[in-house]
Design a protein around this motif. Sequence first.
Motif, PDB file in Angstrom:
ATOM      1  N   TYR A   4      35.847  86.546 108.006  1.00  0.00           N
ATOM      2  CA  TYR A   4      36.271  86.539 109.415  1.00  0.00           C
ATOM      3  C   TYR A   4      37.172  85.339 109.708  1.00  0.00           C
ATOM      4  CZ  TYR A   4      33.307  90.404 110.987  1.00  0.00           C
ATOM      5  OH  TYR A   4      32.765  91.655 111.194  1.00  0.00           O
ATOM      6  N   ARG A   5      36.872  84.188 109.127  1.00  0.00           N
ATOM      7  CA  ARG A   5      37.730  82.999 109.337  1.00  0.00           C
ATOM      8  C   ARG A   5      39.157  83.273 108.857  1.00  0.00           C
ATOM      9  NH1 ARG A   5      33.200  80.245 107.128  1.00  0.00           N
ATOM     10  NH2 ARG A   5      31.975  79.222 108.776  1.00  0.00           N
ATOM     11  N   GLU A   6      39.261  83.883 107.694  1.00  0.00           N
ATOM     12  CA  GLU A   6      40.589  84.155 107.136  1.00  0.00           C
ATOM     13  C   GLU A   6      41.358  85.141 108.012  1.00  0.00           C
ATOM     14  OE1 GLU A   6      39.508  85.495 103.269  1.00  0.00           O
ATOM     15  OE2 GLU A   6      38.980  83.478 102.545  1.00  0.00           O
ATOM     16  N   LEU A   7      40.674  86.169 108.494  1.00  0.00           N
ATOM     17  CA  LEU A   7      41.327  87.140 109.370  1.00  0.00           C
ATOM     18  C   LEU A   7      41.737  86.486 110.684  1.00  0.00           C
ATOM     19  CD1 LEU A   7      42.180  90.042 110.007  1.00  0.00           C
ATOM     20  CD2 LEU A   7      39.808  90.506 110.711  1.00  0.00           C
ATOM     21  N   ALA A   8      40.835  85.674 111.247  1.00  0.00           N
ATOM     22  CA  ALA A   8      41.144  84.999 112.512  1.00  0.00           C
ATOM     23  C   ALA A   8      42.322  84.050 112.362  1.00  0.00           C
ATOM     24  CB  ALA A   8      39.911  84.247 113.010  1.00  0.00           C
ATOM     25  N   ALA A   9      42.368  83.320 111.255  1.00  0.00           N
ATOM     26  CA  ALA A   9      43.459  82.364 111.045  1.00  0.00           C
ATOM     27  C   ALA A   9      44.807  83.082 111.007  1.00  0.00           C
ATOM     28  CB  ALA A   9      43.229  81.588 109.752  1.00  0.00           C
ATOM     29  N   THR A  10      44.848  84.245 110.372  1.00  0.00           N
ATOM     30  CA  THR A  10      46.096  85.014 110.330  1.00  0.00           C
ATOM     31  C   THR A  10      46.516  85.448 111.726  1.00  0.00           C
ATOM     32  OG1 THR A  10      45.603  85.819 108.098  1.00  0.00           O
ATOM     33  CG2 THR A  10      47.183  87.088 109.398  1.00  0.00           C
ATOM     34  N   LEU A  11      45.572  85.929 112.517  1.00  0.00           N
ATOM     35  CA  LEU A  11      45.890  86.396 113.860  1.00  0.00           C
ATOM     36  C   LEU A  11      46.348  85.258 114.763  1.00  0.00           C
ATOM     37  CD1 LEU A  11      42.988  88.932 114.510  1.00  0.00           C
ATOM     38  CD2 LEU A  11      45.371  89.468 114.055  1.00  0.00           C
ATOM     39  N   VAL A  12      45.650  84.123 114.682  1.00  0.00           N
ATOM     40  CA  VAL A  12      46.006  82.986 115.543  1.00  0.00           C
ATOM     41  C   VAL A  12      47.381  82.443 115.164  1.00  0.00           C
ATOM     42  CG1 VAL A  12      45.388  80.613 116.161  1.00  0.00           C
ATOM     43  CG2 VAL A  12      43.617  82.387 116.078  1.00  0.00           C
ATOM     44  N   THR A  13      47.654  82.361 113.874  1.00  0.00           N
ATOM     45  CA  THR A  13      48.955  81.849 113.417  1.00  0.00           C
ATOM     46  C   THR A  13      50.107  82.746 113.871  1.00  0.00           C
ATOM     47  OG1 THR A  13      47.939  80.832 111.468  1.00  0.00           O
ATOM     48  CG2 THR A  13      50.313  81.247 111.380  1.00  0.00           C
ATOM     49  N   ASP A  14      49.865  84.060 113.837  1.00  0.00           N
ATOM     50  CA  ASP A  14      50.938  85.000 114.160  1.00  0.00           C
ATOM     51  C   ASP A  14      51.013  85.351 115.638  1.00  0.00           C
ATOM     52  OD1 ASP A  14      51.438  85.066 111.476  1.00  0.00           O
ATOM     53  OD2 ASP A  14      50.411  86.973 111.109  1.00  0.00           O
ATOM     54  N   HIS A  15      50.105  84.814 116.450  1.00  0.00           N
ATOM     55  CA  HIS A  15      50.011  85.241 117.842  1.00  0.00           C
ATOM     56  C   HIS A  15      51.120  84.666 118.704  1.00  0.00           C
ATOM     57  CE1 HIS A  15      48.216  86.676 121.534  1.00  0.00           C
ATOM     58  NE2 HIS A  15      48.118  85.451 122.027  1.00  0.00           N
ATOM     59  N   HIS A  16      51.681  85.519 119.522  1.00  0.00           N
ATOM     60  CA  HIS A  16      52.661  85.089 120.509  1.00  0.00           C
ATOM     61  C   HIS A  16      52.142  85.491 121.887  1.00  0.00           C
ATOM     62  CE1 HIS A  16      55.499  84.241 117.299  1.00  0.00           C
ATOM     63  NE2 HIS A  16      55.276  85.439 116.807  1.00  0.00           N
TER      64      HIS A  16
END
Length: 378
Positions: free
Chosen positions: A359-371
């Motif tokens: 879940y941390r890895e998935l969340a990190a991807t989403l937060v990094t790519d979020h606009h």
Amino acid sequence: MTIRYGFLSTHPPTRCGLATFNAALAAHLGRAGVAGGVVRIAGHGDDLTSEPGVVHTWTAGTPAGWRDSAAALNSFDIAVVQHEYGIYPGRDGGEVLSVLRRLTVPSIVVLHTVLSRPTPSQKSLLEQIAGAAGAVVTITRAAHDRLLAGYAVDPAKISVIPHGASDYAGPPIRRHPQPHLLTWGLLGPGKGIEWALRGLARLQKLKPAPVYTVAGRTHPKVAELHGEAYRASLHQLGAALGIAHQVRYESAYFDDAALGKLIRSADVVVLPYDSTEQVTSGVLVEAVAARIPVVATAFPHAVELLTDGPGLLVPHKNPAALATAIRRILTQPALAATLRDRNGQAEPTLRWPVVAQRYRELAATLVTDHHPVAVAGT
């Protein structure tokens, strides 16, 4: 990357599988010392006492309660939303969609039920939820495949992350001189305990004959509508079958320590569920991770986890097949040992620390790519 997680779910002191799952996931994602918070869904009659970490409670019947819930979740870096039909207000729990559409932070929606034959309303709602979410998690491959085959969703959004398991493995604990069969979890129609009782009646010639523990309180929603009628029917059936003295009903909600001891006392965990839809079973995962042989009906999660693995599958509503499978494990030590060894192979990937890292890895991807985008007005 430091990420602050907001969760939307039922949550303790509510006692249900979803609340237990959310509490465990929140605890493990917060172990790095990062502050998170839970927006708790509370139904009619739920204890409204706030547990540590609960930042807001969305109570049943609150007009537009989704608005304040979304505002609370927007104070975090990412929202993790547990989805199950019926826990949110609105038709089929549809007000969760209003929350998702009002979020200004990315979201992960965890699907605990994916129906193979949804109503048109249920199908449309789930498709819209998947469309509004930043990412969707199914807990089993069966749920993933069913979602892609039966719903219009973006495959790129879907991840499979298994249900986490606690650390209940350990040396066996003998509670009874006889072989010990165990089923635990909230009790109600559909659990299939009546089939297990009929199976137990077919094991009387074993020496010694096994005892069977049915542990857990009646599901609150079942108790609210029907009281203890199901439990009473089981007592009556046991008496009619002449096995009442072999069945122990423990109507309690176990803490981690007590549940761990109970699980390690079992020779076989029996999951005689009636449902052919069930794509998630926390009890199944805990039994496998604790390395206890399992006999289960062929519901989807059991088929996925137990086929050629740490348990035996039987047809639904078939006490003869249940009895045969249980007898094999109790009378064939080599088979029982093989099943425990197979459990050990599955165990590491099911532990909560490993699951939380996914879940941390998935969340990190989403937060990094979020606009961030502006949210439509009320």
